[in-house]
Motif scaffolding. Sequence first.
Motif, PDB file in Angstrom:
ATOM      1  N   ARG A 149      46.686  61.401  35.466  1.00  0.00           N
ATOM      2  CA  ARG A 149      45.585  61.985  36.243  1.00  0.00           C
ATOM      3  C   ARG A 149      44.741  60.887  36.871  1.00  0.00           C
ATOM      4  O   ARG A 149      44.352  59.930  36.200  1.00  0.00           O
ATOM      5  N   ASN A 150      44.483  61.053  38.145  1.00  0.00           N
ATOM      6  CA  ASN A 150      43.594  60.135  38.875  1.00  0.00           C
ATOM      7  C   ASN A 150      44.109  58.698  38.884  1.00  0.00           C
ATOM      8  O   ASN A 150      43.332  57.749  38.812  1.00  0.00           O
ATOM      9  N   LEU A 174      51.042  48.404  30.108  1.00  0.00           N
ATOM     10  CA  LEU A 174      52.216  48.760  30.922  1.00  0.00           C
ATOM     11  C   LEU A 174      51.817  48.850  32.390  1.00  0.00           C
ATOM     12  O   LEU A 174      50.825  49.493  32.735  1.00  0.00           O
ATOM     13  N   ASN A 175      52.623  48.222  33.218  1.00  0.00           N
ATOM     14  CA  ASN A 175      52.513  48.420  34.657  1.00  0.00           C
ATOM     15  C   ASN A 175      53.484  49.546  35.016  1.00  0.00           C
ATOM     16  O   ASN A 175      54.704  49.405  34.850  1.00  0.00           O
ATOM     17  N   LEU A 176      52.949  50.654  35.491  1.00  0.00           N
ATOM     18  CA  LEU A 176      53.799  51.824  35.769  1.00  0.00           C
ATOM     19  C   LEU A 176      54.863  51.542  36.828  1.00  0.00           C
ATOM     20  O   LEU A 176      55.836  52.285  36.941  1.00  0.00           O
ATOM     21  N   CYS A 198      51.557  46.573  41.803  1.00  0.00           N
ATOM     22  CA  CYS A 198      51.036  47.649  40.940  1.00  0.00           C
ATOM     23  C   CYS A 198      50.917  49.006  41.628  1.00  0.00           C
ATOM     24  O   CYS A 198      50.457  49.967  41.014  1.00  0.00           O
ATOM     25  N   ARG A 251      37.532  65.434  30.665  1.00  0.00           N
ATOM     26  CA  ARG A 251      37.553  65.474  32.130  1.00  0.00           C
ATOM     27  C   ARG A 251      38.448  66.630  32.564  1.00  0.00           C
ATOM     28  O   ARG A 251      39.552  66.787  32.054  1.00  0.00           O
ATOM     29  N   ASP A 257      48.028  51.347  30.139  1.00  0.00           N
ATOM     30  CA  ASP A 257      47.282  50.973  31.344  1.00  0.00           C
ATOM     31  C   ASP A 257      47.688  49.559  31.741  1.00  0.00           C
ATOM     32  O   ASP A 257      48.183  48.783  30.917  1.00  0.00           O
ATOM     33  N   ILE A 258      47.463  49.241  33.006  1.00  0.00           N
ATOM     34  CA  ILE A 258      47.770  47.886  33.493  1.00  0.00           C
ATOM     35  C   ILE A 258      46.632  46.927  33.144  1.00  0.00           C
ATOM     36  O   ILE A 258      46.827  45.711  33.130  1.00  0.00           O
ATOM     37  N   THR A 281      40.324  51.134  39.697  1.00  0.00           N
ATOM     38  CA  THR A 281      39.164  51.980  39.400  1.00  0.00           C
ATOM     39  C   THR A 281      39.417  52.583  38.025  1.00  0.00           C
ATOM     40  O   THR A 281      40.439  53.225  37.815  1.00  0.00           O
ATOM     41  N   ASN A 282      38.491  52.358  37.101  1.00  0.00           N
ATOM     42  CA  ASN A 282      38.762  52.738  35.704  1.00  0.00           C
ATOM     43  C   ASN A 282      37.922  53.927  35.229  1.00  0.00           C
ATOM     44  O   ASN A 282      37.850  54.210  34.034  1.00  0.00           O
ATOM     45  N   GLU A 283      37.297  54.599  36.147  1.00  0.00           N
ATOM     46  CA  GLU A 283      36.408  55.719  35.802  1.00  0.00           C
ATOM     47  C   GLU A 283      37.138  56.774  34.944  1.00  0.00           C
ATOM     48  O   GLU A 283      38.222  57.238  35.298  1.00  0.00           O
ATOM     49  N   THR A 284      36.539  57.142  33.837  1.00  0.00           N
ATOM     50  CA  THR A 284      37.110  58.179  32.971  1.00  0.00           C
ATOM     51  C   THR A 284      36.037  58.654  31.992  1.00  0.00           C
ATOM     52  O   THR A 284      35.012  57.991  31.820  1.00  0.00           O
ATOM     53  N   GLU A 291      40.722  59.863  27.640  1.00  0.00           N
ATOM     54  CA  GLU A 291      41.712  60.932  27.856  1.00  0.00           C
ATOM     55  C   GLU A 291      42.654  61.054  26.645  1.00  0.00           C
ATOM     56  O   GLU A 291      42.974  62.154  26.195  1.00  0.00           O
ATOM     57  N   GLY A 293      48.228  55.544  32.598  1.00  0.00           N
ATOM     58  CA  GLY A 293      46.999  55.152  33.301  1.00  0.00           C
ATOM     59  C   GLY A 293      45.821  55.730  32.540  1.00  0.00           C
ATOM     60  O   GLY A 293      45.062  56.553  33.055  1.00  0.00           O
TER      61      GLY A 293
END
Length: 293
Positions: free
Chosen positions: A225-226, A205-207, A27, A88, A153-154, A81-84, A128, A122
């Motif tokens: 972002r992030n 989705l896994n980028l 990942c 933002r 996101d994964i 880390t899923n902070e959002t 977002e 992500g």
Amino acid sequence: MTLLHDAGPSLGLQDFRLLRDLVNRFCGIYFADDSAYIVERRLRERLRELGIDTFEEYYRYLQYHPRAEAELEAAAEVLTTNETYFFREAYQLRAFADEILPAVRARALSRGAKRLDIWSAGCSSGEEVYTIAMLIDSTGFFEGWDVRVFGNDISRRVLRKARSATYGRASFRAMIPDYERYFIDTEEGKQVHPRIRSMCHFGHLNLMNERRAAIVGRVDVTFCRNVLIYFDDASRRKVLDTIYQRLNRGGYLLLGHSESLLHSSTAFEIAQLTTDIAYRRPLPYTDLPPRRS
Ligand SMILES: C[S@@+](CC[C@H](N)C(=O)[O-])C[C@H]1O[C@@H](n2cnc3c(N)ncnc32)[C@H](O)[C@@H]1O
């Protein structure tokens, strides 16, 4: 050598490096040696769940078990880390609304298409994505257009939350009061208005999987972002290449405020905005305005 001695199995340096590299190839996220304790703490939950006693056995599971792929996803789930939160980096969003959206709109109209596609790569739990949709709606420039904001996101856990579109206080820590009108109060929290939700689409989705990323189609603006701050250089380059391929020519890339393309990609050009910089996939030579002599 073990790294920590508190409750649960210990992660030795050798096993840590094997696991770290496996997760990284899967990942893109990279843990330096000094963050081994984080990996140890977070993966213990997975070992408990699977009834596995040692990290050595867990590594073998991730390599050879028929469920290895699903378990790698579960490992990524606890390691990300899923902070959002909504709105933002407001100065960047202002530049998006005031400068990028008008430019993208003009370009779409010149192609005779009333279609706008934005990608949040992500996206975590969706704040977002909905913020972008609210900004687009509030410009009033895109009425009658086919507008889509995709969030990927994964982590399937955060995507479930994104689809529920219902949020508690922590998500509103940078909220702009003007946009409160886009929420409805419910018993579970504030829910995004159905009109905004209808513009937003979420998918797993896994980028790092560039072939699967084709499901996103071509987009006018990508927010990533992030996300790449947690990646190593090679993985970052790989994902940036995928993002480049998915952008329409003249399309924009927005990174987090502490991130830059320095050392990672020379394919993009810099778009200097009033309060920020963004990156842009260059236009084909034939589309450039003629040079003044
Ligand atoms: C810190 S959050 C950023 C959320 C949002 N972009 C923001 O800036 O508020 C990073 C997100 O990237 C996701 N992520 C990490 N690696 C990923 C990968 N290989 N593919 C897709 N998403 C990934 C994580 O699951 C996490 O939800």
